[in-house]
Design an enzyme around this catalytic site. Sequence first.
Site, short mmCIF file in Angstrom:
data_model
loop_
_atom_site.label_atom_id
_atom_site.label_comp_id
_atom_site.label_asym_id
_atom_site.label_seq_id
_atom_site.Cartn_x
_atom_site.Cartn_y
_atom_site.Cartn_z
N ARG A 44 0.76 -1.21 0.08
CA ARG A 44 0.14 -0.09 -0.06
C ARG A 44 0.70 1.20 -0.03
NH1 ARG A 44 -4.41 -0.38 4.60
NH2 ARG A 44 -2.71 -0.33 5.83
N GLU B 60 5.82 -10.17 14.44
CA GLU B 60 5.26 -10.59 15.56
C GLU B 60 4.71 -12.11 15.42
OE1 GLU B 60 3.35 -7.55 14.14
OE2 GLU B 60 5.23 -6.64 14.67
#
Length: 174
Positions: free
Chosen positions: A62, A99
């Site tokens: 994006r 993560e």
Amino acid sequence: MNMDWKNLIINIPDYPKAGINFKDITPLLANGAGFKAAIEEMAMICERQNAIPDVLACPEARGFIFAAALAHRLGIGFIPLRKPHKLPREVAHINYGLEYGEDCLEVHKQDIKKGMRIMMVDDVLATGGTMHACMNLLQSLGAEIIGAMFLLELTALKGREKLGTAAVYSLIQD
């Protein structure tokens, strides 16, 4: 500029998984005046800070939207950092932790020149892990990172702290 950026971003709870509050920037992209104002504001920040780089660089995907438009507005180039096996020439790569696992980004080695002044661009600064990896990769090739520009910064995630001494600019802090 007096643009109400937050009204052009929609919060999507529990997307793409439970506990994540996804920031949907597509309404801003779909709003011609809003998108134009965002690019213009980013350009004005670069100009006010005397931070016009040689090129912009950005991880997919994006952020490409903002980096390409901003590069056009500033009259400079744009270097994409891509997922593996998307670039046809010789690449340098960096593996980095997320993560939830590991990822990798690549850049064409020949596109980065020693001493090249680069401003990083992306749509959202969250934990800072991806941007930190991008900066490390480009610096390992001899580039000078002069800053990082974001549409939206999720301040609670403290991603700015991972970017070290780099100047960080964001249009929206949430």
